[in-house]
Write a protein that holds these residues in place. Sequence first.
Motif, PDB file in Angstrom:
ATOM      1  N   TYR A 206      10.153 -15.752   6.326  1.00 52.47           N
ATOM      2  CA  TYR A 206      10.680 -14.173   6.160  1.00 52.47           C
ATOM      3  C   TYR A 206      11.547 -14.250   4.925  1.00 52.47           C
ATOM      4  O   TYR A 206      11.585 -13.106   4.301  1.00 52.47           O
ATOM      5  N   ALA A 207      11.867 -15.454   4.488  1.00 51.12           N
ATOM      6  CA  ALA A 207      12.947 -15.392   3.294  1.00 51.12           C
ATOM      7  C   ALA A 207      12.035 -15.204   2.160  1.00 51.12           C
ATOM      8  O   ALA A 207      12.581 -14.229   1.345  1.00 51.12           O
ATOM      9  N   ILE A 208      11.001 -15.674   2.053  1.00 53.62           N
ATOM     10  CA  ILE A 208       9.880 -15.288   1.126  1.00 53.62           C
ATOM     11  C   ILE A 208       9.489 -13.841   0.924  1.00 53.62           C
ATOM     12  O   ILE A 208       9.437 -13.248   0.022  1.00 53.62           O
ATOM     13  N   PHE A 209       9.230 -13.353   2.313  1.00 52.11           N
ATOM     14  CA  PHE A 209       8.844 -12.018   2.056  1.00 52.11           C
ATOM     15  C   PHE A 209      10.213 -11.187   1.538  1.00 52.11           C
ATOM     16  O   PHE A 209       9.890 -10.069   0.813  1.00 52.11           O
ATOM     17  N   LEU A 210      11.527 -11.483   2.013  1.00 53.40           N
ATOM     18  CA  LEU A 210      12.512 -10.903   1.414  1.00 53.40           C
ATOM     19  C   LEU A 210      12.591 -10.773   0.020  1.00 53.40           C
ATOM     20  O   LEU A 210      12.809  -9.913  -0.634  1.00 53.40           O
ATOM     21  N   ALA A 211      12.376 -11.996  -0.444  1.00 52.68           N
ATOM     22  CA  ALA A 211      12.470 -12.264  -1.930  1.00 52.68           C
ATOM     23  C   ALA A 211      11.609 -11.139  -2.799  1.00 52.68           C
ATOM     24  O   ALA A 211      11.601 -10.907  -3.950  1.00 52.68           O
TER      25      ALA A 211
ATOM     26  N   GLY B 278       0.907  -1.157  -0.220  1.00 52.01           N
ATOM     27  CA  GLY B 278       0.036  -0.106   0.086  1.00 52.01           C
ATOM     28  C   GLY B 278       0.702   1.137  -0.060  1.00 52.01           C
ATOM     29  O   GLY B 278       0.679   2.177  -0.779  1.00 52.01           O
ATOM     30  N   HIS B 279       1.945   1.267   0.840  1.00 49.15           N
ATOM     31  CA  HIS B 279       2.567   2.528   0.981  1.00 49.15           C
ATOM     32  C   HIS B 279       3.740   2.691  -0.126  1.00 49.15           C
ATOM     33  O   HIS B 279       4.498   3.725  -0.225  1.00 49.15           O
ATOM     34  N   THR B 280       3.977   1.769  -0.947  1.00 49.81           N
ATOM     35  CA  THR B 280       4.686   1.797  -2.217  1.00 49.81           C
ATOM     36  C   THR B 280       3.843   2.040  -3.475  1.00 49.81           C
ATOM     37  O   THR B 280       4.414   1.815  -4.710  1.00 49.81           O
ATOM     38  N   GLY B 281       2.576   2.130  -3.156  1.00 47.21           N
ATOM     39  CA  GLY B 281       1.698   2.527  -4.390  1.00 47.21           C
ATOM     40  C   GLY B 281       1.326   1.330  -5.275  1.00 47.21           C
ATOM     41  O   GLY B 281       0.894   1.427  -6.320  1.00 47.21           O
ATOM     42  N   ARG B 282       1.557   0.149  -4.677  1.00 46.98           N
ATOM     43  CA  ARG B 282       1.320  -1.066  -5.471  1.00 46.98           C
ATOM     44  C   ARG B 282      -0.157  -1.580  -5.085  1.00 46.98           C
ATOM     45  O   ARG B 282      -0.622  -1.281  -3.855  1.00 46.98           O
ATOM     46  N   PRO B 283      -0.870  -2.428  -5.722  1.00 39.05           N
ATOM     47  CA  PRO B 283      -2.190  -2.889  -5.581  1.00 39.05           C
ATOM     48  C   PRO B 283      -1.997  -3.841  -4.401  1.00 39.05           C
ATOM     49  O   PRO B 283      -1.087  -4.648  -4.138  1.00 39.05           O
ATOM     50  N   ILE B 284      -2.776  -3.916  -3.442  1.00 37.84           N
ATOM     51  CA  ILE B 284      -2.741  -4.887  -2.161  1.00 37.84           C
ATOM     52  C   ILE B 284      -3.355  -6.344  -2.546  1.00 37.84           C
ATOM     53  O   ILE B 284      -4.632  -6.571  -2.844  1.00 37.84           O
ATOM     54  N   ARG B 285      -2.579  -7.137  -2.715  1.00 35.61           N
ATOM     55  CA  ARG B 285      -2.964  -8.455  -3.418  1.00 35.61           C
ATOM     56  C   ARG B 285      -1.838  -9.373  -2.760  1.00 35.61           C
ATOM     57  O   ARG B 285      -0.694  -8.995  -2.139  1.00 35.61           O
ATOM     58  N   THR B 286      -2.322 -10.700  -2.503  1.00 29.40           N
ATOM     59  CA  THR B 286      -1.236 -11.771  -2.191  1.00 29.40           C
ATOM     60  C   THR B 286      -0.317 -12.008  -3.169  1.00 29.40           C
ATOM     61  O   THR B 286      -0.540 -12.790  -4.106  1.00 29.40           O
ATOM     62  N   LEU B 287       1.185 -11.715  -3.021  1.00 25.64           N
ATOM     63  CA  LEU B 287       2.100 -12.077  -3.887  1.00 25.64           C
ATOM     64  C   LEU B 287       2.305 -13.610  -3.803  1.00 25.64           C
ATOM     65  O   LEU B 287       2.020 -14.373  -2.854  1.00 25.64           O
ATOM     66  N   PRO B 288       2.696 -14.243  -4.765  1.00 31.35           N
ATOM     67  CA  PRO B 288       3.050 -15.752  -4.878  1.00 31.35           C
ATOM     68  C   PRO B 288       4.009 -16.181  -3.722  1.00 31.35           C
ATOM     69  O   PRO B 288       4.738 -15.597  -3.476  1.00 31.35           O
ATOM     70  N   GLY B 289       3.503 -17.160  -2.786  1.00 35.64           N
ATOM     71  CA  GLY B 289       4.260 -17.653  -1.914  1.00 35.64           C
ATOM     72  C   GLY B 289       3.931 -17.006  -0.486  1.00 35.64           C
ATOM     73  O   GLY B 289       4.432 -17.478   0.683  1.00 35.64           O
ATOM     74  N   ILE B 290       3.331 -15.752  -0.295  1.00 31.94           N
ATOM     75  CA  ILE B 290       2.961 -15.296   0.686  1.00 31.94           C
ATOM     76  C   ILE B 290       2.162 -16.056   1.716  1.00 31.94           C
ATOM     77  O   ILE B 290       2.008 -16.142   2.986  1.00 31.94           O
ATOM     78  N   GLY B 291       1.028 -16.711   0.835  1.00 24.43           N
ATOM     79  CA  GLY B 291       0.166 -17.290   1.633  1.00 24.43           C
ATOM     80  C   GLY B 291       0.753 -18.684   2.333  1.00 24.43           C
ATOM     81  O   GLY B 291       0.554 -19.015   3.455  1.00 24.43           O
ATOM     82  N   VAL B 292       1.886 -19.150   1.573  1.00 23.13           N
ATOM     83  CA  VAL B 292       2.860 -20.140   2.004  1.00 23.13           C
ATOM     84  C   VAL B 292       3.585 -19.862   3.448  1.00 23.13           C
ATOM     85  O   VAL B 292       3.535 -20.569   4.205  1.00 23.13           O
ATOM     86  N   ALA B 293       4.155 -18.589   3.408  1.00 22.48           N
ATOM     87  CA  ALA B 293       4.776 -18.003   4.271  1.00 22.48           C
ATOM     88  C   ALA B 293       3.996 -17.639   5.579  1.00 22.48           C
ATOM     89  O   ALA B 293       4.511 -18.234   6.633  1.00 22.48           O
ATOM     90  N   LEU B 294       2.711 -17.337   5.573  1.00 22.10           N
ATOM     91  CA  LEU B 294       1.992 -17.306   6.382  1.00 22.10           C
ATOM     92  C   LEU B 294       1.433 -18.388   7.216  1.00 22.10           C
ATOM     93  O   LEU B 294       1.250 -18.493   8.376  1.00 22.10           O
ATOM     94  N   GLY B 295       1.042 -19.431   6.327  1.00 13.68           N
ATOM     95  CA  GLY B 295       0.942 -20.953   6.842  1.00 13.68           C
ATOM     96  C   GLY B 295       2.267 -21.503   7.685  1.00 13.68           C
ATOM     97  O   GLY B 295       2.038 -21.993   8.647  1.00 13.68           O
ATOM     98  N   LEU B 296       3.278 -21.322   6.927  1.00 13.99           N
ATOM     99  CA  LEU B 296       4.509 -21.705   7.526  1.00 13.99           C
ATOM    100  C   LEU B 296       4.667 -21.085   9.098  1.00 13.99           C
ATOM    101  O   LEU B 296       4.852 -21.903  10.080  1.00 13.99           O
ATOM    102  N   MET B 297       4.216 -19.889   9.303  1.00 17.30           N
ATOM    103  CA  MET B 297       4.291 -19.232  10.462  1.00 17.30           C
ATOM    104  C   MET B 297       3.341 -19.801  11.554  1.00 17.30           C
ATOM    105  O   MET B 297       3.662 -20.083  12.795  1.00 17.30           O
ATOM    106  N   LEU B 298       2.100 -19.928  10.996  1.00 17.03           N
ATOM    107  CA  LEU B 298       1.237 -20.588  12.030  1.00 17.03           C
ATOM    108  C   LEU B 298       1.366 -22.054  12.235  1.00 17.03           C
ATOM    109  O   LEU B 298       1.367 -22.523  13.364  1.00 17.03           O
TER     110      LEU B 298
END
Length: 403
Positions: free
Chosen positions: A382-387, A330-350
């Motif tokens: 967090y590596a997925i986030f960084l990527a 949102g703060h870099t002006g990009r559409p707010i959507r789930t990028l590939p792998g972010i769902g996996v990242a959040l699932g891994l955290m839970l």
Amino acid sequence: MPTITSSQPVSKLKHLPLMRLAFRPFFLLAALFSVASLLVWLAFWHGTILLRPYGGLVFWHQHEMLFGFAAAVVAGFLLTAVRNWTGLPSLNGGPLLGLVVLWLLGRGLMAFPMGLPEWLLLAVDLAFLPIVAIVMARLVITAKRWRNLIFVPVLLLFATANLAMHLGVVQGDAELIRQAAYLAVLLITLMMTVVGGRVIAMFTANRLGRTKPEPIALLEGVTLLSTAGVVVLQLVIMLGVAIPTLLIGGVMLLAALANTVRMARWGGLHSWREPLLWGLHGSYACIPLGLVMWVLALMGLMRVELAVHALTIGGMGTMMLAMMARVSLGHTGRPIRTLPGIGVALGLMLIAALVRSPVLALFPQITHWTYTLSIIFWCLAYAIFLAHYTWPLMQARVDGQDG
């Protein structure tokens, strides 16, 4: 010929994309730091000593995940959000760079004390949170946005917990270190309760096209006051005053119940297709889970550290990842959507939270594996986030606006 003034470098620094708003450097550095520090912790757990940090590796792990990683995310979020809350310019340019350097110095000295005096390490590490609180207070008071002043005392109490952990090292008082770390965890839990209550229902309703449920004043009051009450009781315990187990257990159960009822009204069951939403709902669900587990620990049925990790991995780590993924778009002006792998990242955290807390409580004989898996899952997440986000956080907004 054009003259060179001292304001020119400052102006250039202000417009450097990475220094435009606090979320950019702090989200990036927090994610990097969490992965690096947990890999060190994983090596230690498997018998390899990679560091000889201040206070020892066990203290360093506790302290740095709270006052290194979490403090950076909190600072990045609050110093960015306060601009929206107040309509006033927040920290950027040279002053923001100075704050980043201070945070980096703290992390460096904690990892590599180099025989420096303890007072110097304390001064550098302790300065960060009060400065963030002062910047927040100045903007909120100037704009008279009193509702957001709540974060200032919470930040100062967070800094107090940091001081207490350091004093525990200086005095060789392991119990003070432990109770101060518990206070820090519960303060982060309170911040999650405040921020989650403001945004999760709104994000869910907006994204799914549903009607946002109107807050129930009594429920909101009970939720916030009971969660804050847990913090106050833990502060009293840290100061050495005995609190009846029945009292703190009762307040924790009330906070767990209130947070559960509050969360149930936000429509989380409808968010299963949207990882940025169910990640937030799942992380918030770890608040009552962790509090109930804490009560069970007070009853002698499990170790408190299991409840702590439900709150830190499931609550703190997952909510921060979900918020960072959303805010960074949102703060870099990009559409707010789930990028590939972010769902996996959040699932891994839970999954990491479940493995490290409830599963380990039921099957303590697999401690080695649960520790290892939870660390690896966090690092992968967090590596997925960084990527995905390293490049956008270092680039100007795509819509050309400031921020």
